[in-house]
Design a protein around this motif. Structure first.
Motif, PDB file in Angstrom:
ATOM      1  N   LYS A 274       6.923  -3.809   7.075  1.00  0.00           N
ATOM      2  CA  LYS A 274       7.226  -2.597   7.843  1.00  0.00           C
ATOM      3  C   LYS A 274       6.243  -2.418   8.996  1.00  0.00           C
ATOM      4  O   LYS A 274       6.619  -2.124  10.114  1.00  0.00           O
ATOM      5  CB  LYS A 274       7.163  -1.380   6.904  1.00  0.00           C
ATOM      6  CG  LYS A 274       7.701  -0.107   7.506  1.00  0.00           C
ATOM      7  CD  LYS A 274       8.171   0.850   6.419  1.00  0.00           C
ATOM      8  CE  LYS A 274       7.091   1.860   6.114  1.00  0.00           C
ATOM      9  NZ  LYS A 274       7.334   2.649   4.921  1.00  0.00           N
ATOM     10  N   GLU A 304       2.056  -2.828   5.614  1.00  0.00           N
ATOM     11  CA  GLU A 304       2.970  -2.112   4.708  1.00  0.00           C
ATOM     12  C   GLU A 304       4.226  -2.949   4.552  1.00  0.00           C
ATOM     13  O   GLU A 304       4.733  -3.509   5.527  1.00  0.00           O
ATOM     14  CB  GLU A 304       3.358  -0.758   5.301  1.00  0.00           C
ATOM     15  CG  GLU A 304       2.209   0.229   5.364  1.00  0.00           C
ATOM     16  CD  GLU A 304       2.590   1.500   6.127  1.00  0.00           C
ATOM     17  OE1 GLU A 304       3.785   1.877   6.111  1.00  0.00           O
ATOM     18  OE2 GLU A 304       1.694   2.082   6.740  1.00  0.00           O
ATOM     19  N   CYS A 307       9.235  -1.709   0.980  1.00  0.00           N
ATOM     20  CA  CYS A 307       9.592  -1.605  -0.444  1.00  0.00           C
ATOM     21  C   CYS A 307       8.744  -0.520  -1.086  1.00  0.00           C
ATOM     22  O   CYS A 307       7.862   0.042  -0.445  1.00  0.00           O
ATOM     23  CB  CYS A 307       9.355  -2.935  -1.155  1.00  0.00           C
ATOM     24  SG  CYS A 307       7.636  -3.401  -1.267  1.00  0.00           S
ATOM     25  N   ASP A 308       8.999  -0.222  -2.382  1.00  0.00           N
ATOM     26  CA  ASP A 308       8.202   0.791  -3.064  1.00  0.00           C
ATOM     27  C   ASP A 308       6.941   0.150  -3.674  1.00  0.00           C
ATOM     28  O   ASP A 308       6.732  -1.060  -3.572  1.00  0.00           O
ATOM     29  CB  ASP A 308       9.034   1.535  -4.115  1.00  0.00           C
ATOM     30  CG  ASP A 308       9.535   0.603  -5.212  1.00  0.00           C
ATOM     31  OD1 ASP A 308       8.987  -0.518  -5.339  1.00  0.00           O
ATOM     32  OD2 ASP A 308      10.495   0.977  -5.912  1.00  0.00           O
ATOM     33  N   PHE A 309       6.133   1.001  -4.323  1.00  0.00           N
ATOM     34  CA  PHE A 309       4.827   0.543  -4.802  1.00  0.00           C
ATOM     35  C   PHE A 309       4.971  -0.535  -5.889  1.00  0.00           C
ATOM     36  O   PHE A 309       4.213  -1.498  -5.932  1.00  0.00           O
ATOM     37  CB  PHE A 309       4.022   1.737  -5.301  1.00  0.00           C
ATOM     38  CG  PHE A 309       2.540   1.500  -5.310  1.00  0.00           C
ATOM     39  CD1 PHE A 309       1.951   0.557  -4.478  1.00  0.00           C
ATOM     40  CD2 PHE A 309       1.729   2.231  -6.149  1.00  0.00           C
ATOM     41  CE1 PHE A 309       0.585   0.334  -4.480  1.00  0.00           C
ATOM     42  CE2 PHE A 309       0.348   2.020  -6.168  1.00  0.00           C
ATOM     43  CZ  PHE A 309      -0.211   1.065  -5.335  1.00  0.00           C
ATOM     44  N   ASN A 310       5.982  -0.371  -6.762  1.00  0.00           N
ATOM     45  CA  ASN A 310       6.163  -1.357  -7.833  1.00  0.00           C
ATOM     46  C   ASN A 310       6.494  -2.733  -7.274  1.00  0.00           C
ATOM     47  O   ASN A 310       5.983  -3.749  -7.748  1.00  0.00           O
ATOM     48  CB  ASN A 310       7.271  -0.904  -8.798  1.00  0.00           C
ATOM     49  CG  ASN A 310       6.730   0.139  -9.762  1.00  0.00           C
ATOM     50  OD1 ASN A 310       5.523   0.193 -10.004  1.00  0.00           O
ATOM     51  ND2 ASN A 310       7.619   0.974 -10.278  1.00  0.00           N
TER      52      ASN A 310
END
Ligand SMILES: *Cc1c(COP(=O)(O)O)cnc(C)c1O
Length: 349
Positions: A274, A304, A307-310
């Motif tokens: 990102k 970054e 996607c999400d943190f997981n």
């Protein structure tokens, strides 16, 4: 005789070296003694906590040569260096200005200690010199900075801040850990005191915890008086390792600069990334400033993912050579999530 100007790599290897006339070795011996016989001249008695043993003073000379400072001290950690400098300069009733995106441990020190000593502070969440100017009060004694910052690699105008501070007779302190003396020399831009976590690039092999301060003789005399009381000294063995690490600092940083640049460019072109934070990229808001005040852009890259943190954790787990670890500046590549490591206790987003 004409004074020779040494380049960085020569300074790294040769500046300040101690040659032992008995062993004739090319390396500084490790002088393990903490007790020293009274000198029969006016010299001060050597003692580790007096910061005057040969292993300490030898490595300090190299650091002074690299940072263009008159005097310096080495400490048992970067935080010992930072705490000693802040509590040398600040007293009850004083006001201090801090850049808001500082190393997490520095923020923790500021947040947990200053208030109980009656010291006021303001965090400035900006890289604009005018915002620092607006924060100056009658009782402001210092401005404390990092550039590039950890972890977003923001760049602040060192000359601009130094000139502002001089106009108001305020001291400027700069944590130069991220840049290293190879990429940036804050004292040459008018900053008064430069600090390093030597644990990172200076030692460079992830096996010594140490810190350093370099400044003018007058300021270092003041800092040393306090340093003796706080006692955060570096022992001879660690001094030796730091000195050895410094011999390859120039070569390591040149390579790390190149590697980071290549990684930043690769990531910026990748569809699943990102945002990339690297001052060497023309898209970075501090790029022009970094070009002016840094020789190169450093070995740290932040980014970054889309996607999400997981999923980000999964990405980290899938890396083969790069280990998830906290710290930086060693010869191995590592990565971390600042939100849950170095900046987990940070109060400022
Ligand atoms: C690691 C670090 C420190 C603290 O140094 P220690 O050697 O861990 O005490 C201070 N400032 C910056 C920018 C750092 O990265």
């Amino acid at each position: 005789m004409k004074k020779r100007v040494l380049r960085n790599n020569t300074k790294c290897v040769h500046a300040g070296n101690y040659y032992d006339n008995n062993s004739l070795g090319v390396n500084t011996p490790i002088f393990a003694s903490t007790a020293h016989v009274f000198p029969n001249n006016q010299n001060e008695i050597r003692y580790p906590r007096a910061y005057n043993t040969l292993n300490q003073t030898t490595v300090v000379k190299k650091l002074c040569a690299l940072e263009y400072g008159e005097e310096g001290l080495v400490f048992s950690s970067g935080m010992a260096a930072i705490a000693t400098v802040l509590f040398t300069l600040l007293k009850q009733g004083d006001h201090a200005i801090f850049q808001s995106r500082l190393y997490g441990g520095t923020q923790q020190l500021i947040n947990s200690e200053l208030e109980r000593f009656g010291i006021q502070k303001d965090y400035i969440n900006s890289t604009n010199v005018s915002d620092y100017s607006n924060a100056i009060k009658k009782n402001t004694v210092l401005i404390y900075l990092e550039s590039p910052t950890n972890p977003l690699l923001e760049i602040i105008d060192l000359k601009g801040i130094a000139n502002l501070a001089k106009d108001h007779e305020i001291l400027t302190i700069m944590d130069n850990t991220f840049a290293t003396p190879i990429n940036q020399n804050p004292l040459l831009h008018g900053i008064d005191i430069v600090i390093h976590s030597g644990t990172k690039y200076l030692n460079g092999h992830s096996d010594v915890c140490c810190g350093a301060v370099v400044s003018s003789r007058g300021l270092m005399d003041r800092i040393k008086l306090c340093a003796v009381n706080y006692g955060g000294v570096l022992d001879s063995h660690a001094c030796y390792l730091l000195e050895r690490g410094l011999k390859t600092l120039g070569l390591r940083i040149e390579q790390q600069n190149r590697n980071a640049f290549a990684i930043a460019e690769f990531l910026e072109a990748h569809p699943k990334v990102k945002k990339v934070y690297y001052p060497g990229l023309p898209t970075h808001p501090g790029h022009e400033l970094a070009k002016n005040q840094m020789k190169c852009f450093g070995g740290m890259v932040s980014f970054e993912l889309v996607c999400d943190f997981n999923a980000a954790r999964k990405f980290a787990g899938n890396l083969e050579i790069i280990k998830p670890a906290v710290s930086l500046g060693g010869v191995e590549s590592i990565m971390c999530f600042p939100a849950e490591t170095s900046h987990a206790l940070s109060t400022i987003s």
